[in-house]
Each structure stands twice: as structure tokens, then as C-alpha cells.
Write a protein that holds these residues in place. Structure first.
Motif, PDB file in Angstrom:
ATOM      1  N   MET A 117       5.641   4.186 -19.801  1.00 21.82           N
ATOM      2  CA  MET A 117       5.445   4.695 -18.441  1.00 21.82           C
ATOM      3  C   MET A 117       6.452   5.395 -17.859  1.00 21.82           C
ATOM      4  N   ASN A 118       6.559   5.751 -16.661  1.00 16.27           N
ATOM      5  CA  ASN A 118       7.851   6.579 -16.414  1.00 16.27           C
ATOM      6  C   ASN A 118       7.270   5.805 -14.876  1.00 16.27           C
ATOM      7  N   VAL A 119       8.326   5.972 -13.696  1.00 12.53           N
ATOM      8  CA  VAL A 119       7.716   4.520 -12.585  1.00 12.53           C
ATOM      9  C   VAL A 119       8.864   5.004 -12.056  1.00 12.53           C
ATOM     10  N   GLU A 120       8.505   5.823 -10.554  1.00  9.49           N
ATOM     11  CA  GLU A 120      10.022   5.898  -9.300  1.00  9.49           C
ATOM     12  C   GLU A 120       9.791   4.751  -8.405  1.00  9.49           C
ATOM     13  N   ILE A 121      10.202   4.375  -8.284  1.00 12.28           N
ATOM     14  CA  ILE A 121       9.882   2.792  -6.391  1.00 12.28           C
ATOM     15  C   ILE A 121      10.880   3.417  -5.569  1.00 12.28           C
ATOM     16  N   PRO A 122      10.032   3.906  -4.718  1.00  8.61           N
ATOM     17  CA  PRO A 122      11.122   4.605  -3.654  1.00  8.61           C
ATOM     18  C   PRO A 122      11.623   3.929  -2.600  1.00  8.61           C
ATOM     19  N   GLU A 123      12.721   4.083  -2.131  1.00  7.17           N
ATOM     20  CA  GLU A 123      13.784   3.634  -0.992  1.00  7.17           C
ATOM     21  C   GLU A 123      13.170   2.790  -0.635  1.00  7.17           C
ATOM     22  N   GLY A 124      13.468   1.123   0.490  1.00  3.14           N
ATOM     23  CA  GLY A 124      13.345   1.534   1.521  1.00  3.14           C
ATOM     24  C   GLY A 124      12.193   1.707   2.246  1.00  3.14           C
ATOM     25  N   LYS A 125      11.041   1.661   0.907  1.00  2.00           N
ATOM     26  CA  LYS A 125       9.165   1.253   1.028  1.00  2.00           C
ATOM     27  C   LYS A 125       8.784  -0.175   0.671  1.00  2.00           C
ATOM     28  N   ILE A 126       7.508  -0.201   0.997  1.00  2.00           N
ATOM     29  CA  ILE A 126       7.111  -1.292   0.598  1.00  2.00           C
ATOM     30  C   ILE A 126       5.921  -0.740  -0.179  1.00  2.00           C
ATOM     31  N   THR A 127       6.171  -1.276  -2.139  1.00  5.63           N
ATOM     32  CA  THR A 127       5.466  -0.647  -3.231  1.00  5.63           C
ATOM     33  C   THR A 127       4.515  -1.462  -3.548  1.00  5.63           C
ATOM     34  N   HIS A 130      -3.782  -8.025  -6.064  1.00  7.31           N
ATOM     35  CA  HIS A 130      -4.980  -7.663  -6.395  1.00  7.31           C
ATOM     36  C   HIS A 130      -5.779  -7.095  -5.426  1.00  7.31           C
ATOM     37  N   ASP A 131      -6.129  -7.070  -4.165  1.00 11.05           N
ATOM     38  CA  ASP A 131      -6.385  -7.257  -2.774  1.00 11.05           C
ATOM     39  C   ASP A 131      -6.126  -5.899  -2.994  1.00 11.05           C
ATOM     40  N   ILE A 132      -6.955  -4.753  -3.135  1.00  9.73           N
ATOM     41  CA  ILE A 132      -6.942  -3.012  -2.702  1.00  9.73           C
ATOM     42  C   ILE A 132      -6.565  -3.031  -1.056  1.00  9.73           C
ATOM     43  N   ASN A 133      -7.505  -3.637  -0.463  1.00  7.97           N
ATOM     44  CA  ASN A 133      -7.899  -3.659   1.164  1.00  7.97           C
ATOM     45  C   ASN A 133      -6.161  -4.099   1.364  1.00  7.97           C
ATOM     46  N   HIS A 134      -5.754  -4.940   1.537  1.00  7.32           N
ATOM     47  CA  HIS A 134      -4.224  -5.745   1.333  1.00  7.32           C
ATOM     48  C   HIS A 134      -3.266  -4.454   1.322  1.00  7.32           C
ATOM     49  N   ALA A 135      -3.957  -4.528   0.480  1.00  7.42           N
ATOM     50  CA  ALA A 135      -2.652  -3.073  -0.638  1.00  7.42           C
ATOM     51  C   ALA A 135      -2.602  -1.890   0.307  1.00  7.42           C
ATOM     52  N   ALA A 136      -3.675  -1.250   0.356  1.00  6.70           N
ATOM     53  CA  ALA A 136      -3.531  -0.453   1.474  1.00  6.70           C
ATOM     54  C   ALA A 136      -2.112  -0.380   2.590  1.00  6.70           C
ATOM     55  N   ARG A 137      -3.241  -1.714   3.290  1.00  6.26           N
ATOM     56  CA  ARG A 137      -2.888  -2.453   4.449  1.00  6.26           C
ATOM     57  C   ARG A 137      -1.112  -1.818   5.159  1.00  6.26           C
ATOM     58  N   PHE A 138      -0.196  -2.956   3.655  1.00  4.03           N
ATOM     59  CA  PHE A 138       0.707  -3.471   4.632  1.00  4.03           C
ATOM     60  C   PHE A 138       1.187  -2.647   3.326  1.00  4.03           C
ATOM     61  N   SER A 139       0.981  -0.816   2.330  1.00  2.00           N
ATOM     62  CA  SER A 139       2.137  -0.351   1.367  1.00  2.00           C
ATOM     63  C   SER A 139       2.122   0.395   2.006  1.00  2.00           C
ATOM     64  N   ASP A 140       3.252   1.299   1.960  1.00  2.87           N
ATOM     65  CA  ASP A 140       4.112   2.696   1.923  1.00  2.87           C
ATOM     66  C   ASP A 140       3.649   3.023   0.319  1.00  2.87           C
ATOM     67  N   HIS A 141       3.514   3.033  -0.251  1.00  8.59           N
ATOM     68  CA  HIS A 141       3.350   4.054  -1.587  1.00  8.59           C
ATOM     69  C   HIS A 141       2.550   2.176  -3.223  1.00  8.59           C
ATOM     70  N   LEU A 142       1.672   3.103  -3.486  1.00  7.15           N
ATOM     71  CA  LEU A 142       0.634   2.645  -4.964  1.00  7.15           C
ATOM     72  C   LEU A 142       1.221   2.800  -5.750  1.00  7.15           C
ATOM     73  N   ILE A 143       0.722   2.223  -6.990  1.00  5.38           N
ATOM     74  CA  ILE A 143       1.153   2.610  -8.618  1.00  5.38           C
ATOM     75  C   ILE A 143      -0.257   1.997  -9.213  1.00  5.38           C
ATOM     76  N   ALA A 144      -1.063   2.669  -9.394  1.00  8.69           N
ATOM     77  CA  ALA A 144      -2.740   2.313 -10.058  1.00  8.69           C
ATOM     78  C   ALA A 144      -1.546   2.755 -11.008  1.00  8.69           C
ATOM     79  N   LEU A 145      -2.210   1.376 -12.249  1.00 10.50           N
ATOM     80  CA  LEU A 145      -2.399   1.245 -13.820  1.00 10.50           C
ATOM     81  C   LEU A 145      -3.863   0.888 -14.304  1.00 10.50           C
ATOM     82  N   LYS A 146      -3.864   1.155 -15.410  1.00  7.17           N
ATOM     83  CA  LYS A 146      -5.467   0.740 -16.280  1.00  7.17           C
ATOM     84  C   LYS A 146      -4.497   0.822 -17.406  1.00  7.17           C
ATOM     85  N   ASP A 147      -5.218  -0.142 -18.195  1.00 14.03           N
ATOM     86  CA  ASP A 147      -4.839   0.041 -19.898  1.00 14.03           C
ATOM     87  C   ASP A 147      -3.093   0.299 -20.239  1.00 14.03           C
TER      88      ASP A 147
END
Length: 276
Positions: free
Chosen positions: A22-32, A198-215
């Protein structure tokens, strides 16, 4: 700017690779928020980039330094982490638990300094726990107990806060209590927050940035408007989702969904997702 990042990160348990290059970047000052199906590597990724789990390959960086080569105390002064269902000795009061957050700032077994005590009181006030400071943690409700753990992390006085499923086992009201607290810490104090949820609606409501993983792979990352959409949710969760707009926040919200048949597969074509 990335506060935390990783390049070519792979993490394995025994011979089973969970996180794959994985190559990952976490933005500063945000909720990810890190989202994805059960077993896709969300918690493992969080552990690797927070120095709990050593990677099999690749490097995790904290402010440009290899986090696994940094001294433990140096990391603890910059990063606080709240694991899933943390355990503690019985009989501890809320204030005693919160005081544990000051360990990175102490030398040996010295007593709490005036600065330590100020940080503890500030953390208790920030989490609205002053009236519970002398109460045993075991006697708190689920939401209050989670706030006590967050207060301990706040007492570390770090700019970066990691949380692994902070709303698990909490009812709807206590989930909102915890998430609104994290949102306030970010908006008012500028803390960088990374959480597995786990809750994608909570993730959408409270986050500025999302990282979506699979397998074990990072498939998508970006703001909620680009991640919480039918094609991405189809690829990540294998669901046919109907997405609307939250009238209170303007953020996307999953109103309903169906599980897709097993014979429906998805591919990415020129940046778009199409059924095949």
C-alpha cells in the motif's frame, strides 16, 4: 501535506499477508476514516502506520521519519492511539486512567508535575468528564467510558489521534456522542484524526478524507463525495446502493442498498467503474 504516509507497505501475520504493497497518505489537520469489508486489513493498516505492528515490507513515515526507527517516547509525544476494546486494571478512577496519558512526558516514576495536572484537567474538561473524575471507570456507561479513553489520549497532548473502531458496541446516541467529540477536537483544535469505522454514513458525515480498502489493497481514497457513491460501494462492498444527500450536512448518505448477486463482477476502466 501528509502527516503520516506509507510506501510499499505490506503487513503479514505468520505467512498470511493482510496488507499488500500500500501507498497511503494521511492529510494533516483532517479527519480520515478507513472503511472496507471485514477482514480487509483496516485495523492492520492502522497498527502498521502507528508503529504497533512492524511491516513485512515498505516504510511508514511520521512527519517524514521512519516511524519504526523512532524512539517509543518520541512517537508517543506525537501520536496517541486508542485500540479496540482496550483493557485496564479494575478499580481505576477516570482521573487515574487519564493520567496514564502523561507517561510519555515523564522521566521514570516521578510524580505528576503541575503541567501534567493541567493537561489532565484540560482533557477531562474537553471530554465533559470533570464531574466523573473520581468515579471508577468500570461504573461508567459505554459512551462515558469511551470518552475517558479518549481523554487519556488527549492528555498525551499529541497532534495526531488514531482510533480503531471507536463506536463499536455503543448505541446510536453514544456513537454520536463520541463522533461529535472527535469532530470538535478536529475543528476547534486542529488535531489530525484517523479512525477505522464500519458505518459508511458516519464515515461520510464526520470525515474529510476516506480510504477504502478491499482484500488488503487500497482501491480508492478521496473526499466523501467521491467515495460514498454507487460505483465505489459496489466495488468495495459488493452492494447496489442508493445514495442521497443528508439534509443537515449536505454530505452523501446511503439510504438503502441490496446485496449484489455473486455473478456480478466489476472492473475499472479509465477511472470509471462498469459492470461486466
Amino acid at each position: 501535506m501528509s502527516y503520516v504516509s506509507a510506501q510499499g507497505l505490506s503487513v503479514a501475520y505468520d505467512n498470511h499477508v493482510i496488507v499488500k504493497e500500500m501507498n497511503v497518505e494521511i492529510p494533516e489537520g483532517k479527519i480520515t476514516s478507513i472503511i472496507g469489508p471485514n477482514g480487509c486489513g483496516k485495523s492492520t493498516l492502522l497498527k502498521a502506520i502507528s508503529r504497533i505492528k512492524k511491516p513485512h515490507n515498505g516504510i511508514a513515515y511520521l512527519q517524514g521519519e521512519d516511524i519504526h526507527k523512532m524512539k517509543t517516547k518520541d512517537v508517543a509525544k506525537k501520536l496517541a492511539i486508542l485500540s479496540q476494546a482496550p483493557e485496564l486494571p479494575g478499580g481505576l478512577t477516570v482521573e487515574q486512567l487519564v493520567s496514564y496519558g502523561r507517561f510519555p512526558h515523564q522521566n521514570g516514576l516521578q510524580r505528576l508535575s503541575s503541567k501534567d495536572k493541567e493537561a489532565i484537567v484540560a482533557a477531562l474538561k474537553n471530554t465533559n468528564l470533570m464531574e466523573f473524575r473520581d468515579r471508577p471507570v468500570d461504573a461508567l456507561s459505554g459512551g462515558q467510558r469511551q470518552r475517558a479513553w479518549i481523554a487519556m489520549a488527549l492528555a498525551q497532548e499529541t497532534e495526531l489521534l488514531f482510533l480503531d473502531e471507536p463506536t463499536t458496541y455503543l448505541d446510536m446516541a453514544h456513537q454520536m456522542e463520541v463522533l461529535e467529540l472527535l469532530e470538535r477536537l478536529n475543528r476547534e483544535e486542529g488535531r489530525t484524526i484517523v479512525m477505522v469505522i464500519h458505518d459508511i454514513n458516519h464515515a461520510a458525515r464526520f470525515s474529510d478524507h476516506l480510504i477504502a480498502l478491499k482484500d488488503g489493497k487500497l482501491l480508492f481514497n478521496g473526499d466523501p463525495y467521491h467515495i460514498i457513491c454507487p460505483p465505489v460501494l459496489k466495488e468495495i462492498f459488493h452492494i447496489d446502493a442508493y445514495i442521497g444527500k443528508d439534509p443537515r450536512t449536505g454530505k452523501p448518505v446511503c439510504i438503502t442498498y441490496n446485496l449484489l448477486p455473486e455473478d456480478v463482477s466489476i472492473k475499472k476502466d479509465a477511472g470509471l467503474l462498469q459492470e461486466v
